[in-house]
Motif scaffolding. Structure first.
Motif, short mmCIF file in Angstrom:
data_model
loop_
_atom_site.label_atom_id
_atom_site.label_comp_id
_atom_site.label_asym_id
_atom_site.label_seq_id
_atom_site.Cartn_x
_atom_site.Cartn_y
_atom_site.Cartn_z
N LYS A 193 19.34 18.79 -93.50
CA LYS A 193 19.10 17.35 -93.39
C LYS A 193 18.23 16.83 -94.53
O LYS A 193 18.41 15.71 -95.01
CB LYS A 193 18.46 17.03 -92.04
N ALA A 194 17.27 17.65 -94.96
CA ALA A 194 16.42 17.25 -96.07
C ALA A 194 17.23 17.06 -97.35
O ALA A 194 17.04 16.08 -98.09
CB ALA A 194 15.32 18.29 -96.29
N VAL A 195 18.15 17.99 -97.60
CA VAL A 195 19.02 17.88 -98.79
C VAL A 195 19.92 16.66 -98.66
O VAL A 195 20.14 15.91 -99.63
CB VAL A 195 19.83 19.17 -98.98
N ILE A 196 20.46 16.44 -97.45
CA ILE A 196 21.35 15.29 -97.24
C ILE A 196 20.61 13.98 -97.51
O ILE A 196 21.12 13.08 -98.19
CB ILE A 196 21.92 15.31 -95.80
N LEU A 197 19.38 13.86 -96.99
CA LEU A 197 18.62 12.63 -97.20
C LEU A 197 18.25 12.47 -98.67
O LEU A 197 18.26 11.34 -99.19
CB LEU A 197 17.34 12.65 -96.33
N ALA A 198 17.92 13.58 -99.35
CA ALA A 198 17.58 13.48 -100.78
C ALA A 198 18.79 13.01 -101.59
O ALA A 198 18.66 12.13 -102.46
CB ALA A 198 17.08 14.84 -101.28
N VAL A 199 19.95 13.58 -101.32
CA VAL A 199 21.17 13.16 -102.03
C VAL A 199 21.50 11.71 -101.68
O VAL A 199 21.88 10.92 -102.57
CB VAL A 199 22.33 14.10 -101.68
N TRP A 200 21.37 11.35 -100.41
CA TRP A 200 21.63 9.98 -99.97
C TRP A 200 20.70 8.99 -100.71
O TRP A 200 21.14 7.93 -101.16
CB TRP A 200 21.44 9.88 -98.46
N GLY A 201 19.44 9.37 -100.83
CA GLY A 201 18.50 8.49 -101.50
C GLY A 201 18.77 8.37 -102.99
O GLY A 201 18.77 7.26 -103.55
N LEU A 202 19.01 9.51 -103.65
CA LEU A 202 19.20 9.50 -105.10
C LEU A 202 20.51 8.84 -105.50
O LEU A 202 20.55 8.10 -106.50
CB LEU A 202 19.16 10.94 -105.64
N VAL A 203 21.56 9.08 -104.74
CA VAL A 203 22.89 8.60 -105.13
C VAL A 203 23.19 7.23 -104.53
O VAL A 203 23.54 6.28 -105.24
CB VAL A 203 23.98 9.62 -104.73
N VAL A 204 23.04 7.11 -103.21
CA VAL A 204 23.49 5.90 -102.52
C VAL A 204 22.44 4.78 -102.60
O VAL A 204 22.73 3.67 -103.06
CB VAL A 204 23.82 6.21 -101.05
N ILE A 205 21.20 5.08 -102.15
CA ILE A 205 20.17 4.02 -102.10
C ILE A 205 19.78 3.57 -103.50
O ILE A 205 19.75 2.36 -103.79
CB ILE A 205 18.93 4.52 -101.33
N THR A 206 19.48 4.52 -104.39
CA THR A 206 19.11 4.15 -105.76
C THR A 206 20.29 3.56 -106.52
O THR A 206 20.13 2.59 -107.27
CB THR A 206 18.58 5.39 -106.51
N GLY A 207 21.48 4.10 -106.30
CA GLY A 207 22.67 3.57 -106.98
C GLY A 207 23.00 2.15 -106.59
O GLY A 207 23.57 1.39 -107.38
N ALA A 208 22.64 1.76 -105.35
CA ALA A 208 22.92 0.40 -104.90
C ALA A 208 22.21 -0.62 -105.77
O ALA A 208 22.74 -1.72 -106.02
CB ALA A 208 22.51 0.23 -103.44
N ASP A 209 21.01 -0.28 -106.25
CA ASP A 209 20.25 -1.22 -107.10
C ASP A 209 21.02 -1.49 -108.39
O ASP A 209 21.18 -2.64 -108.81
CB ASP A 209 18.88 -0.63 -107.39
N TYR A 210 21.50 -0.43 -109.03
CA TYR A 210 22.18 -0.59 -110.31
C TYR A 210 23.58 -1.18 -110.15
O TYR A 210 24.10 -1.80 -111.10
CB TYR A 210 22.28 0.78 -111.01
N MET A 211 24.18 -1.04 -108.98
CA MET A 211 25.53 -1.57 -108.79
C MET A 211 25.52 -3.02 -108.28
O MET A 211 26.35 -3.83 -108.69
CB MET A 211 26.29 -0.68 -107.79
N VAL A 212 24.57 -3.33 -107.39
CA VAL A 212 24.60 -4.64 -106.73
C VAL A 212 23.86 -5.70 -107.52
O VAL A 212 24.34 -6.82 -107.67
CB VAL A 212 24.01 -4.52 -105.30
N ARG A 213 22.66 -5.37 -108.05
CA ARG A 213 21.82 -6.40 -108.68
C ARG A 213 22.52 -7.13 -109.83
O ARG A 213 22.49 -8.36 -109.89
CB ARG A 213 20.51 -5.78 -109.16
N PRO A 214 23.18 -6.42 -110.78
CA PRO A 214 23.86 -7.17 -111.86
C PRO A 214 24.96 -8.08 -111.35
O PRO A 214 25.19 -9.15 -111.90
CB PRO A 214 24.43 -6.05 -112.75
N ARG A 215 25.66 -7.68 -110.28
CA ARG A 215 26.73 -8.52 -109.75
C ARG A 215 26.17 -9.77 -109.07
O ARG A 215 26.76 -10.85 -109.16
CB ARG A 215 27.57 -7.72 -108.74
N VAL A 216 25.04 -9.63 -108.38
CA VAL A 216 24.46 -10.76 -107.67
C VAL A 216 23.81 -11.74 -108.63
O VAL A 216 23.97 -12.96 -108.51
CB VAL A 216 23.43 -10.27 -106.62
N THR A 217 23.07 -11.21 -109.61
CA THR A 217 22.32 -12.07 -110.52
C THR A 217 23.15 -12.53 -111.71
O THR A 217 22.69 -13.39 -112.47
CB THR A 217 21.08 -11.33 -111.07
#
Length: 363
Positions: free
Chosen positions: A280-304
């Motif tokens: 679970k620790a590895v899953i949460l780390a991958v989820w955070g690094l790929v999904v949560i952090t990636g959302a910033d770089y994918m969503v912010r330029p499209r919104v702004t």
């Protein structure tokens, strides 16, 4: 110059100096009077700019400026105020639940030292090096863990006690927002006449400020909502306690450049590792690094729409400085003021270049 004309010029300068002095004094008194409402005025101003596209759409379909402004204000209440009240209630509930969880046996010796053998060995080695009895060190760690839960509960209890003041600020904000929306053209014309700027500069500054506010507000809140939801989902998938609470904290921390919600999900990874739940620790780390952090770089330029390109360090400092100077509203105020200063400096450079070119042509 004749003596009479020279005397008239001196009298005019003296009158102008007295007028400036009186104006500064009046502005200071006005500041004292309106100081309790600065937060509400700023919030109303930001909301007016952020919801101006919605208001324009409503104004084309609703008769009369009063009804259009009232309808837009109602939309603001439904989209912002109602969800905030619901979220505040859920946060206080989950904070109370988290404190109860941390006060139970799960955070005692029977849990940690029965499930994490390497932590027991590390504690024993640390106790031997420091000369502190293992039981005393264990009790100190448990007390600190429970103190963390008490601090979280106290923070949200304090927020609940200040709910009446926040409701008062919200009411004033909505009241001011109604008049800002209804009379924005009249206020804009008065500002244009009052500011001694070159022709077109006020409109340029207004357009730049509107673009910046919309980019900041839409970008920050959209990315914050998405990253907060993803943080809550990650905590829920891994079985961590109070996922909604930590998701909301992650949404707020998403406003902080560079680190953002990682201040929430990395401790979650650490807690899972301490519990021996390595998968679970590895899953949460991958989820955070790929999904949560990636959302910033994918969503912010499209919104702004690309937003306003500003130095990341300046954005971070404006966020922290605004938070310290204005409180929670500084999350928005800091970047907006930074963008305003950037726009003004750009206008100063352009005017300086224009005057320099004019001087060269005259020469």
């Amino acid at each position: 110059m004749p003596t009479t004309s020279r005397q008239q010029v001196q009298d005019q300068k003296f009158s102008f100096a007295v007028l400036l002095l009186l104006t500064c004094g009046a502005l200071y008194v006005a500041y004292i009077i309106f100081r309790p409402f600065i937060t509400a005025l700023f919030l109303a101003f930001v909301l007016m700019i952020a919801f101006l596209p919605v208001h324009t759409w409503i104004a084309r379909r609703v008769r009369g400026p009063n009804m259009a402004a009232l309808a837009t204000t109602a939309v603001v209440v439904l989209l912002i105020l109602v969800p905030l009240i619901w979220l505040s209630y859920k946060l206080v509930t989950e904070a109370t639940s988290l404190y109860a969880f941390m006060s139970q046996n799960q955070w005692g010796a029977a849990y940690w030292w029965g499930h994490v053998n390497w932590l027991t060995d590390a504690l024993q080695r640390f106790a031997e090096r420091t000369g502190m009895p293992p039981g005393q060190l264990r009790s100190m760690l448990i007390t600190r863990a429970q103190g963390l839960g008490a601090s979280l509960l106290g923070m949200f209890t304090w927020a609940a006690r200040g709910l009446a003041q926040q409701i008062g600020t919200a009411i004033v904000t909505l009241f001011v927002l109604f008049f800002f929306l209804r009379d924005r053209e009249k206020y804009g014309s008065a500002i244009i006449r009052s500011l001694p700027l070159p022709p077109g500069r006020v409109e340029q500054l207004s357009a730049g400020l509107q673009k910046t506010v919309v980019a900041n507000v839409y970008g920050m809140f959209t990315v914050g909502a998405i990253q907060g939801a993803l943080t809550a989902i990650g905590f829920w998938m891994c079985g961590l306690h109070a996922p909604l609470l930590w998701g909301a904290i992650g949404a707020v921390l998403s406003f902080v450049p560079l680190v953002g919600p990682s201040l929430v999900w990395w401790p979650g990874v650490f807690v899972l590792a301490l519990q021996g739940q390595w998968v679970k620790a590895v899953i949460l780390a991958v989820w955070g690094l790929v999904v949560i952090t990636g959302a910033d770089y994918m969503v912010r330029p499209r919104v702004t729409g690309g937003g306003v390109n500003t130095n990341t360090l300046l954005i971070l400092l404006s966020f922290l400085g605004g938070l310290k100077a204005f409180g929670a509203i500084g999350i928005i105020a800091g970047p907006v003021v930074l963008s305003l200063v950037t726009a003004l400096l750009s206008m100063v450079r352009e005017e300086h270049a224009r005057l320099r070119d004019t001087g060269k042509l005259a020469a």
